[in-house]
Design a protein around this motif. Structure first.
Motif, mmCIF file in Angstrom:
data_model
loop_
_atom_site.group_PDB
_atom_site.id
_atom_site.type_symbol
_atom_site.label_atom_id
_atom_site.label_comp_id
_atom_site.label_asym_id
_atom_site.label_seq_id
_atom_site.Cartn_x
_atom_site.Cartn_y
_atom_site.Cartn_z
ATOM 1 N N UNK A 736 -1.094 9.933 6.566
ATOM 2 C CA UNK A 736 -0.803 8.669 7.255
ATOM 3 C C UNK A 736 -0.799 7.503 6.277
ATOM 4 N N UNK A 737 -1.852 7.388 5.481
ATOM 5 C CA UNK A 737 -1.973 6.242 4.574
ATOM 6 C C UNK A 737 -1.003 6.333 3.400
ATOM 7 N N UNK A 738 -0.708 7.552 2.960
ATOM 8 C CA UNK A 738 0.123 7.730 1.763
ATOM 9 C C UNK A 738 1.610 7.885 2.076
ATOM 10 N N UNK A 739 1.945 8.072 3.353
ATOM 11 C CA UNK A 739 3.360 8.311 3.669
ATOM 12 C C UNK A 739 3.818 7.535 4.905
ATOM 13 N N UNK A 740 3.257 7.872 6.069
ATOM 14 C CA UNK A 740 3.735 7.264 7.316
ATOM 15 C C UNK A 740 3.606 5.747 7.296
ATOM 16 N N UNK A 741 2.431 5.258 6.890
ATOM 17 C CA UNK A 741 2.185 3.816 6.924
ATOM 18 C C UNK A 741 3.068 3.040 5.939
ATOM 19 N N UNK A 742 3.089 3.375 4.650
ATOM 20 C CA UNK A 742 3.951 2.605 3.728
ATOM 21 C C UNK A 742 5.431 2.703 4.084
ATOM 22 N N UNK A 743 5.856 3.870 4.598
ATOM 23 C CA UNK A 743 7.254 4.008 5.023
ATOM 24 C C UNK A 743 7.567 3.025 6.150
#
Length: 812
Positions: A736-743
């Motif tokens: 979540x923090x490394x992919x979904x959120x920044x995306x």
């Protein structure tokens, strides 16, 4: 000529040793000139026998010299030597023949003399953008933008020092001119071809029609720039001829097709964009050029081919503008063996500018994915044999009389019908696997039904395809030997190659557990007529390796720019997705010159229910209705799903119509026409989803209320998203923090940027998702925005502020 006139002594020794090590057989080497004017560097790249040596193009660059020896001592070039020398000469590469003693050399073709590069003077070019510069003389109300000046200087350094250069340029910086002025000046000084790649046709047209002509005018440059399009944008005369014949034989007259035919007779470009009307997708797909079924040298219409004409135009240009997908198609051909000094899809080039670079991962993912469906298989089969209204058609009948055993043809026709039936059965089976979702991530599915209804029939399809291809190849091989120029045989072989490629995809599905770097999934789609079908796809898990091999290593300068590359002022996330964490790069942010603090209010109703709450939709529709009435239309409403878009549309459109506010929604027309209607109807509203979060440019009164209904997190059930999140977790990260959120933050920034397109624009940005203020991660969205007035209050207070804003604006 004696070798000492062209070679330094140590080079002669190196060649003698290499020939001796090869027992006097042919040795292939690539050499380059030094400052002495003689060959000072050499690399032995291949060895052969006494008559031949393999030629390895991937080692060669412009200005190099290819050297090989003739063991016989006779240095006169053979026909094969002349053919190779001619091809290499077109690329600026020399061709020498030496004897085994390396005493004599025969120069078949001289190399292009590579000149020292002329570096750009960043301060001189920057003066163009200063208050008293050249640009100010062309525009009476010109205002210099310091961020644009600094970006121009950064691009100059990137070109001068052969750097990978990342530049995030906020809306209004003027990034196009900031890179175009240095790029065009570089081409002027150094005669190097450069490619500018973008994600959208809108930006491509802006560059070609407006920005590039302006930059050329400022620099007094005659640099030729060409917009390069994929072949699917061009009419194929051969396919058009075939379709017209079919319609005349089997179907009633088609006015649209007849109009295309009459247009093609006089068109100079053959480009879809030049037709006075917009052809339907179904008709255009039947007459446009396709690499899969192009006859190439054997085509009867080759002399007047629109695609070849476009390629010749591109070859004569120094600045090419293309989209990301087309550029990746070129790069994939190059890394497969064509090399970087030859023409692939594009002519050779030396430096790349990626504009709209935030889209690189999705564009590369799309291009490097491999997929098929029943329509694609049947298309290639039908090229070979089909029955239409009782009439037998296809390439098979062009070779039937040449086949010595006619019974083989009848057997083949039976195989074709069996293959078509099996493809339809597989498609029908797969459709039954879908419930609510439209995709299935196959590594995650352990349902026995998937094995029975998908995998087993798929492997049977592979066997049938390979069997069919083998029979076809057995038929075609003797025909090709008898007549190598037979165009019908060539077209048959092309279709067979495509079917073999699909069989290879099936084989990869068979070995799904071994393919750790690929994502296997199937998707339910609908054809133009609404008919459902299933697409089988293999997608790369990572694009970083191919970016490194195809882009960062071979090209001297790579410039990557966009308005949205950072999350909370850090490039780390985006760099991790495109393979730049391990590369040495220049990275800079150039802030927007727009005064958001004065011109925009950013509103969030604090009492809105969470998106998953049952009361959310009712609140959303009510608040949205009142906000749009306050703004008197002039609103772009961005959703994250079609279902919410349609529900909201149905709930509030009747009331908006009562206020004489027109409402358009995505899906009612194609994207370009929908945007044009929105722009021309000043008081209208546009409801849209995914693709409209970026690439929408509507300055002025057309858009004064921007509504972002939900934070744009991607659907976690998407197989590609699911696989990439799994990979992050497997490697110790937080999906979540490394992919979904920044995306989601980058997408949110794109949406945010739709409102203010010019310095004078004013308006309201309304976010109807309480997670941005109630969730800890919400601050990441807010901190990634420019300095702006935020109004976070209960809904009624927010509505009062919105109403006051528009009342004051109208007074002013």
């Amino acid at each position: 000529m004696i070798t000492s006139e062209r070679f330094m002594p140590d080079i002669i020794t190196t060649l003698r040793d290499a020939i001796q090590d090869a027992l006097g057989n042919e040795v292939f080497s690539v050499a380059h000139f030094g400052k002495t004017g003689k060959i000072e560097g050499i690399k032995i790249v291949a060895r052969g026998d006494e008559n031949s040596v393999p030629a390895l193009n991937s080692y060669i660059e412009k200005g190099d010299v290819v050297i090989h020896n003739h063991p016989s001592g006779i240095l006169s070039p053979s026909n094969a030597d002349l053919a190779i020398a001619s091809r290499l000469g077109d690329q600026g590469i020399g061709f020498y023949i030496i004897d085994n003693a390396v005493e004599n050399v025969y120069v078949v073709a001289e190399a292009y003399i590579v000149k020292d590069l002329v570096k750009l003077d960043e301060n001189t070019l920057a003066q163009i953008l200063l208050p008293e510069g050249e640009l100010s003389k062309l525009f009476s109300f010109y205002e210099s933008r310091p961020s644009q000046v600094e970006m121009l200087k950064t691009i100059c350094i990137g070109l001068n020092q052969d750097e990978i250069c990342i530049a995030e340029a906020g809306t209004g910086v003027g990034k196009s001119m900031a890179y175009l002025i240095p790029v065009i000046k570089w081409i002027q000084e150094n005669d190097e071809r450069i490619v500018i790649s973008t994600a959208t046709i809108n930006l491509q047209q802006q560059l070609i029609e407006k920005d590039i002509p302006l930059a050329k005018k400022i620099l007094h440059a005659d640099t030729k720039a060409v917009l390069v399009k994929g072949r699917g944008n061009y009419i194929c005369r051969a396919r058009l001829h075939d379709v017209m014949n079919e319609f005349s034989l089997f179907e009633e007259a088609n006015d649209e097709l007849q109009s295309i035919y009459e247009w093609a007779l006089t068109s100079k470009t053959g480009s879809r964009s030049d037709i006075s009307f917009y052809p339907s997708g179904d008709i255009w797909s039947r007459v446009c050029s396709e690499a899969d079924i192009c006859s190439g040298l054997y085509c009867l219409y080759r002399e007047n081919c629109f695609v070849l004409r476009a390629k010749r135009e591109a070859a004569s240009a120094q600045l090419l503008v293309a989209n990301h997908h087309l550029l990746f198609s070129d790069l994939s051909v190059r890394i497969e063996g064509v090399g970087h000094e030859s023409t692939a899809v594009l002519p050779p080039f030396y430096r790349i500018v990626f504009d709209e670079a935030h889209n690189i991962e999705s564009s590369a993912t799309s291009f490097f994915s491999k997929s098929f469906n029943r329509f694609l298989i049947i298309k290639f089969i039908n090229r070979i044999y089909r029955i239409k209204k009782g009439r037998h058609l296809g390439l098979l009948y062009g070779i039937k009389k040449k086949v010595k055993k006619p019974a083989v043809i009848e057997k083949l026709k039976n195989k074709i019908e069996e293959l078509k039936d099996h493809v339809k059965m597989l498609d029908f089976n797969c459709l039954s696997l879908f419930q609510d979702d439209s995709t299935l991530y196959l590594k995650k599915v352990r349902d026995p039904a998937v094995k029975n209804l998908f995998f087993e029939p798929l492997f049977e399809l592979e066997a049938k395809l390979l069997d069919f291809c083998t029979v076809m190849e057995d038929i075609l091989e003797p025909l090709e030997e008898a007549d190598p120029d037979d165009s019908v045989v060539f077209e048959c072989k092309a279709s067979v190659r495509r079917l073999r490629a699909i069989a290879e995809i099936c084989d990869k599905f068979k070995r799904i557990e071994e393919q750790e770097n690929d994502i296997f999934w199937i998707e339910r789609r609908r054809a133009g007529n609404g008919e459902p079908f299933v697409q089988c796809t293999i997608t790369p898990l990572h694009i970083a390796p191919v970016m490194k091999e195809a882009v960062y290593e071979p090209y001297r300068t790579v410039i990557l720019t966009s308005a949205t590359l950072t999350v909370n002022n850090s490039f780390h996330y985006w760099k991790s997705r495109v393979g730049l964490l391990s590369e040495e790069v220049m990275e800079n942010q150039f802030a927007s010159p727009f005064n958001y603090k004065e011109n925009v209010i950013f509103c969030i109703p604090s009492d809105i229910p969470a998106p998953q709450h049952p009361a959310y939709q009712k609140y959303l529709s009510s608040f949205l209705l009142q906000s749009i009435i306050c703004s008197e239309g002039r609103a772009l409403v961005l959703f994250t799903s079609y279902s919410m878009l349609n529900t909201t549309y149905n709930e509030i459109v009747p009331q908006l119509n009562q206020h004489l506010i027109s409402v358009f929604k995505q899906g009612d027309d194609d994207r370009a026409r929908l945007l044009e209607k929105f722009k021309t109807d000043i008081g209208s509203v546009l409801f849209a989803t995914d693709s409209f979060w970026e690439g929408v440019d509507t300055p002025g009164e057309t858009l004064e209320l921007l509504v972002l209904c939900k934070l744009p997190f991607r659907v976690p059930s998407d197989p590609v998203i699911m696989a990439r999140m799994e990979d992050i977790q497997k490697n110790g990260g937080n999906p979540f923090m490394d992919y979904s959120l920044p995306e989601a933050v980058i997408k949110f920034k794109q949406g945010f940027g739709r409102l203010m397109r010019r310095k004078s624009d004013r308006g309201v940005i309304l976010v109807l998702d309480s997670r941005i203020i109630h969730k800890q991660y919400g601050s990441l969205f807010l901190d990634s925005l420019p300095d702006i007035n935020k109004i976070i209050a209960p809904g009624p207070e927010v509505l009062i502020k919105i109403k006051e804003f528009f009342e004051n604006k109208n007074i002013n």
